[in-house]
Design a protein around this motif. Structure first.
Motif, PDB file in Angstrom:
ATOM      1  N   ASP A  58       3.454  -3.204  -0.174  1.00 28.10           N
ATOM      2  CA  ASP A  58       3.708  -1.768  -0.036  1.00 28.10           C
ATOM      3  C   ASP A  58       4.351  -1.243  -1.317  1.00 28.10           C
ATOM      4  OD1 ASP A  58       4.165   0.801   0.800  1.00 28.10           O
ATOM      5  OD2 ASP A  58       5.313   0.258   2.580  1.00 28.10           O
ATOM      6  N   GLU A  59       3.591  -0.515  -2.085  1.00 23.47           N
ATOM      7  CA  GLU A  59       4.052   0.084  -3.343  1.00 23.47           C
ATOM      8  C   GLU A  59       4.743  -0.935  -4.242  1.00 23.47           C
ATOM      9  OE1 GLU A  59       5.592   3.973  -3.347  1.00 23.47           O
ATOM     10  OE2 GLU A  59       4.627   4.552  -1.476  1.00 23.47           O
ATOM     11  N   SER A 118       3.198   3.144   5.274  1.00 26.75           N
ATOM     12  CA  SER A 118       4.210   2.097   5.471  1.00 26.75           C
ATOM     13  C   SER A 118       4.359   1.753   6.945  1.00 26.75           C
ATOM     14  CB  SER A 118       5.565   2.536   4.909  1.00 26.75           C
ATOM     15  OG  SER A 118       5.493   2.680   3.515  1.00 26.75           O
TER      16      SER A 118
HETATM   17 MG    MG Z   1       5.477   4.355   2.358  1.00 25.79          MG
END
Ligand code: MG
Ligand code: ADP
Ligand code: MG
Length: 252
Positions: A174-175, A45
């Motif tokens: 991100d995810e 991240s």
């Molecule tokens: Mg992360």
């Protein structure tokens, strides 16, 4: 030239001076789909946020060239206008500003940057309706306040809606798959697949194979201790699932 060229990127947390990225190298060309995997806390991240210019981090070394320009010299807003998309990091709810107004504002800013005329209110509505359909969301979603009481799944769909509306040369997700039920995951993946063309690229951070099977990355990377420890193709995911990250990160 590559779309994105990251060389020996190093970065630290501003507040604590703790270094997190220890020399990331990555090349992304047009039309490629890159998956970034790796243990929790490995810096995935942070890498994404450093690319979009998040103020919590300071670059301490290396270079990033995006579309031939020095990305690190650009303000975060400039990065986004030039076609680098990352879902807005938990944006605060803005009282009195609807999702609709927010998207129209952001999209017209991007059109201006691209040298296109602003869309009027009616044109905007029909444009946004098409994009809503793409993510399988109901029109009343547009009337809600930005980020106002969205559920986890709605927030993820909203991220993809933002991407669909704004368009991007490189989208960073991100995810996007975490916390999604099967139907939402399918909607999100199908929307992303429709947004992807040979002209743009995707970098997605994920822990799970499910979304990789749907989005078919051309490249898979494993991040470890602030670096990309290993790169390969989708077959590496099987090794990761069988043996965990440790073997993949340490073997060569
Ligand atoms: Mg992360
Ligand atoms: P990942 O996404 O791979 O799980 P992160 O990039 O979120 O990892 O975090 C990497 C490391 O840096 C973790 O130890 C995390 O706690 C720390 N970290 C990242 N951002 C911050 C921050 N803004 N403040 C304090 N610690 C941070
Ligand atoms: Mg496609």
């Amino acid at each position: 030239i590559p779309l994105l060229q990251v060389n020996d990127l190093r970065a630290k947390i501003v507040e604590s001076n703790v270094p997190i990225l220890h020399g990331v190298n990555l090349t992304v060309n047009q039309g490629e789909v890159h998956a970034i995997m790796g243990k929790n806390g490995s810096g995935k991240s942070t890498f994404a946020k450093v690319l979009v210019g998040h103020p919590d981090y300071e670059v301490t070394g290396g270079s990033v060239v995006f579309k031939g320009e020095n990305l690190l010299e650009m303000e975060p807003e400039e990065r986004s206008l030039s076609g680098l998309f990352m879902s807005f990091q938990s944006p605060v709810e803005i009282p009195g500003v609807s999702n609709n107004d927010f998207l129209v504002m952001a999209y017209n800013a991007r059109r201006k940057k691209l040298g296109l005329p602003e869309l009027g209110p009616l044109e905007c509505i029909s444009y946004l309706m098409k994009k809503l359909e793409l993510v399988n969301m109901k029109p009343d979603f547009l009337n809600r306040n930005v980020n106002g009481g969205f559920s986890g799944g709605e927030r993820k769909r909203n991220e993809i809606l933002q991407l669909a509306v704004l368009g991007a040369d490189l989208a960073i997700l991100d995810e996007i798959d975490s916390g999604l039920d099967v139907d939402a995951l399918k909607d999100v993946a199908s929307a992303v697949n429709q947004i992807l063309t040979p002209q743009n690229s995707l970098m997605m951070i994920t822990h799970y194979r499910r979304i990789l099977d749907l989005l078919k990355p051309t490249h898979v990377h494993v991040m470890d201790k602030g670096k990309i420890a290993r790169s390969g193709d989708i077959s590496m995911v099987e090794t990761i699932e069988a043996e965990g990250y440790e073997t993949v990160s340490t073997s060569t």
